[in-house]
Design a protein around this motif. Structure first.
Motif, PDB file in Angstrom:
ATOM      1  N   LYS A  25       1.158  -1.491   0.232  1.00 36.96           N
ATOM      2  CA  LYS A  25       0.084   0.188   0.025  1.00 36.96           C
ATOM      3  C   LYS A  25       0.669   1.085  -0.376  1.00 36.96           C
ATOM      4  O   LYS A  25       0.305   2.124  -0.808  1.00 36.96           O
ATOM      5  N   ASN A  26       1.771   1.517   0.913  1.00 35.03           N
ATOM      6  CA  ASN A  26       2.713   2.641   0.911  1.00 35.03           C
ATOM      7  C   ASN A  26       3.318   2.250  -0.444  1.00 35.03           C
ATOM      8  O   ASN A  26       4.455   3.668  -0.063  1.00 35.03           O
ATOM      9  N   ASP A  27       3.679   1.474  -1.183  1.00 33.35           N
ATOM     10  CA  ASP A  27       4.992   1.665  -2.054  1.00 33.35           C
ATOM     11  C   ASP A  27       3.980   2.179  -3.524  1.00 33.35           C
ATOM     12  O   ASP A  27       4.624   2.392  -4.151  1.00 33.35           O
ATOM     13  N   GLU A  28       1.947   2.186  -2.974  1.00 34.43           N
ATOM     14  CA  GLU A  28       1.743   2.528  -4.365  1.00 34.43           C
ATOM     15  C   GLU A  28       1.893   4.419  -4.917  1.00 34.43           C
ATOM     16  O   GLU A  28       1.053   4.780  -4.209  1.00 34.43           O
ATOM     17  N   PHE A  29       2.591   4.488  -5.561  1.00 36.31           N
ATOM     18  CA  PHE A  29       2.776   5.880  -5.904  1.00 36.31           C
ATOM     19  C   PHE A  29       3.015   6.426  -7.571  1.00 36.31           C
ATOM     20  O   PHE A  29       4.260   6.103  -6.967  1.00 36.31           O
ATOM     21  N   ASP A  58      18.735  15.962 -10.390  1.00 35.25           N
ATOM     22  CA  ASP A  58      16.707  17.155 -10.314  1.00 35.25           C
ATOM     23  C   ASP A  58      17.367  16.527  -8.780  1.00 35.25           C
ATOM     24  O   ASP A  58      15.945  15.680  -8.468  1.00 35.25           O
ATOM     25  N   ASN A  59      17.307  16.948  -7.918  1.00 34.28           N
ATOM     26  CA  ASN A  59      17.469  16.319  -6.569  1.00 34.28           C
ATOM     27  C   ASN A  59      16.930  17.131  -5.416  1.00 34.28           C
ATOM     28  O   ASN A  59      16.411  17.103  -4.056  1.00 34.28           O
ATOM     29  N   ASN A  60      16.735  18.235  -5.956  1.00 35.26           N
ATOM     30  CA  ASN A  60      15.981  19.779  -5.147  1.00 35.26           C
ATOM     31  C   ASN A  60      14.840  19.320  -4.785  1.00 35.26           C
ATOM     32  O   ASN A  60      13.976  19.072  -5.757  1.00 35.26           O
ATOM     33  N   GLY A  61      14.134  20.241  -3.687  1.00 42.23           N
ATOM     34  CA  GLY A  61      12.619  20.568  -4.265  1.00 42.23           C
ATOM     35  C   GLY A  61      12.098  19.769  -3.695  1.00 42.23           C
ATOM     36  O   GLY A  61      12.128  18.160  -3.074  1.00 42.23           O
ATOM     37  N   THR A  62      10.497  19.412  -2.981  1.00 44.26           N
ATOM     38  CA  THR A  62      10.169  18.644  -3.252  1.00 44.26           C
ATOM     39  C   THR A  62       8.547  18.816  -4.570  1.00 44.26           C
ATOM     40  O   THR A  62       8.488  18.835  -5.587  1.00 44.26           O
ATOM     41  N   LYS A  63       8.674  17.089  -4.450  1.00 41.73           N
ATOM     42  CA  LYS A  63       7.920  16.451  -5.665  1.00 41.73           C
ATOM     43  C   LYS A  63       6.597  16.139  -5.797  1.00 41.73           C
ATOM     44  O   LYS A  63       6.933  15.161  -3.955  1.00 41.73           O
ATOM     45  N   TRP A  64       5.921  15.787  -6.490  1.00 41.86           N
ATOM     46  CA  TRP A  64       4.319  15.321  -6.016  1.00 41.86           C
ATOM     47  C   TRP A  64       4.050  14.120  -6.605  1.00 41.86           C
ATOM     48  O   TRP A  64       4.742  13.752  -7.927  1.00 41.86           O
ATOM     49  N   PHE A  65       3.357  13.244  -6.313  1.00 40.08           N
ATOM     50  CA  PHE A  65       3.835  11.700  -6.654  1.00 40.08           C
ATOM     51  C   PHE A  65       2.199  11.426  -6.655  1.00 40.08           C
ATOM     52  O   PHE A  65       0.916  11.795  -6.089  1.00 40.08           O
ATOM     53  N   ARG A  66       2.027  10.713  -8.003  1.00 40.83           N
ATOM     54  CA  ARG A  66       0.182  10.708  -7.674  1.00 40.83           C
ATOM     55  C   ARG A  66      -0.157   9.438  -6.953  1.00 40.83           C
ATOM     56  O   ARG A  66       0.907   8.660  -6.960  1.00 40.83           O
ATOM     57  N   VAL A  67      -1.172   9.297  -5.816  1.00 36.66           N
ATOM     58  CA  VAL A  67      -1.341   8.399  -5.429  1.00 36.66           C
ATOM     59  C   VAL A  67      -2.765   7.545  -5.414  1.00 36.66           C
ATOM     60  O   VAL A  67      -3.777   8.632  -5.650  1.00 36.66           O
ATOM     61  N   PRO A  68      -2.865   6.587  -5.029  1.00 36.21           N
ATOM     62  CA  PRO A  68      -4.188   5.688  -4.849  1.00 36.21           C
ATOM     63  C   PRO A  68      -5.286   6.329  -4.512  1.00 36.21           C
ATOM     64  O   PRO A  68      -5.225   7.359  -2.741  1.00 36.21           O
ATOM     65  N   ASP A  69      -6.623   7.052  -4.338  1.00 32.80           N
ATOM     66  CA  ASP A  69      -7.612   7.754  -3.380  1.00 32.80           C
ATOM     67  C   ASP A  69      -7.826   7.429  -2.365  1.00 32.80           C
ATOM     68  O   ASP A  69      -8.046   8.229  -1.311  1.00 32.80           O
ATOM     69  N   HIS A  70      -7.738   5.850  -1.799  1.00 34.03           N
ATOM     70  CA  HIS A  70      -7.830   5.393  -0.718  1.00 34.03           C
ATOM     71  C   HIS A  70      -6.682   5.577   0.272  1.00 34.03           C
ATOM     72  O   HIS A  70      -6.618   5.662   1.238  1.00 34.03           O
ATOM     73  N   TYR A  71      -5.838   6.453  -0.502  1.00 35.19           N
ATOM     74  CA  TYR A  71      -4.152   7.074   0.742  1.00 35.19           C
ATOM     75  C   TYR A  71      -4.158   7.349   1.921  1.00 35.19           C
ATOM     76  O   TYR A  71      -4.604   8.428   1.225  1.00 35.19           O
TER      77      TYR A  71
END
Ligand SMILES: C[S@@+](CC[C@H](N)C(=O)[O-])C[C@H]1O[C@@H](n2cnc3c(N)ncnc32)[C@H](O)[C@@H]1O
Length: 333
Positions: free
Chosen positions: A13-17, A172-185
């Motif tokens: 579950k936690n690996d799904e992004f 490119d290691n700087n800053g925040t990255k956004w990852f798509r996650v399942p709805d139930h996350y």
């Protein structure tokens, strides 16, 4: 469910992004020369969801790839038999879909056979299996460009690869990255979630690219502007090195060993600095970081009520034990 299955399910579950296309583009553009004419494998990638597959498929001719392969992971703990794990291959002309015999686990025999055919592996693998994932890439002597959590740097095996210049950070290691996650996350921190066009995203500020493909950035010298003085750069009590709190504060005129934050690696040029080791726990003991003096260990545990792990670097500041967050010991070359 058995405990081991519960643990597996929680991990899955936690690996799904899922990585965004923009982040993939920003990094891969630095390595096009290493990808031309190559077989690229994305082996933790459901092609229907993975932007790694999408990026390489869309840029196949531009990069001049020879072949693209992606394998999909479909674990058996999820009670959905409607779909079988599969492999997708593209040679620039047609896409071939083949069902896998098993779950598509990167460690399975059939996936290892696919790995053997690849020149470069590129993906965001499950963070919970990062050590094993990297070990497999090294065992099969693969070139790779993968995403991992910054803390992976402190895993002993991972750190040794970095120290020995067998693996380094990408660009490119700087800053925040956004990852798509399942709805139930579940995302506990409000500031780390957003929903855009009905799609849920989770942000992480500590993800980095790990690679063994060369890039220009790692040959650029870090500009040093600070001068050494005893007040700003205290010595550790248990190792002969000075403490440097920020990479940008590395003094230009100090030739001995220095403990710097792990984020230093984002600026590390192996021609400018040598990595001596990692100043935490067993890795620290290995390079000669002395165990706590009994009175300091007692103070740390009983007064400060904090962990006191032998091998961690510490300093005495105004009579108190101060333990900086994981430090890498470096020296100027
Ligand atoms: C962090 S996600 C990234 C997904 C995709 N690579 C991306 O970047 O969008 C890690 C993926 O690895 C898959 N995975 C987990 N365990 C795996 C295993 N043992 N073998 C192969 N894939 C696995 C998960 O299903 C998950 O989709």
């Amino acid at each position: 469910m058995k405990n081991s299955n519960l643990r597996k399910a929680a991990r899955e579950k936690n690996d799904e992004f899922y990585t965004q296309l923009v982040d993939i583009e920003k990094e891969i553009k630095n390595y096009k020369e290493y990808l031309a004419g190559k077989v690229v494998l994305c082996n933790c990638d459901d092609p229907e969801k993975s932007n790694f597959w999408k990026y390489f498929y869309m840029n196949f001719d531009l990069i001049g790839l020879k072949k693209l392969i992606s394998t999909h992971y479909k674990p058996s703990t999820i009670l959905d038999i409607s779909e079988q794990a599969y492999k997708l291959e593209y040679d620039g002309k047609e896409i071939i879909r083949t069902n896998l015999r098993g779950e598509g686990d990167f460690r399975s025999e059939e996936c290892v056979d696919i790995l053997k055919q690849a020149d470069v592996v590129c993906t965001n693998p499950p963070f919970s299996l990062f050590r094993e994932y990297v070990k497999q890439l090294m065992d099969y002597e693969k070139k790779f460009l993968i995403i991992g959590n910054m803390n992976a740097i402190t895993y002993k095996e991972v750190f040794l690869l970095i120290k020995n210049n067998k693996m380094w950070l990408g660009v490119d290691n700087n800053g925040t990255k956004w990852f798509r996650v399942p709805d139930h996350y579940d995302i506990a921190t409000e500031s780390r979630k957003k929903i855009e066009n009905g799609i849920k995203f989770f942000s992480m500020g500590s993800v980095m690219w790990f690679t063994n493909l060369d890039n220009k950035k790692r040959h650029e010298d870090l500009t040093l502007g600070k001068k050494y003085n005893k007040t700003d750069y205290p010595k550790y009590d248990n190792y002969d090195a000075i403490n440097v709190d920020k990479t940008s504060d590395i003094p230009v005129d100090y030739d001995g060993a220095m403990g710097v934050p792990i984020t230093f690696l984002d600026k590390y040029n192996p021609d400018q600095f040598e990595i001596v080791g990692l100043g935490i726990s067993n890795s620290g003991l290995d390079i000669g970081v002395r165990p706590y003096k009994p009175e300091h260990k007692k103070y740390r545990k009983e007064i400060q009520k904090r962990g006191a792990v032998d091998g961690d670097l510490y300093m005495m500041v105004n009579g108190e034990v101060e333990v900086p967050y994981a430090r890498i010991i470096i020296k100027k070359k």
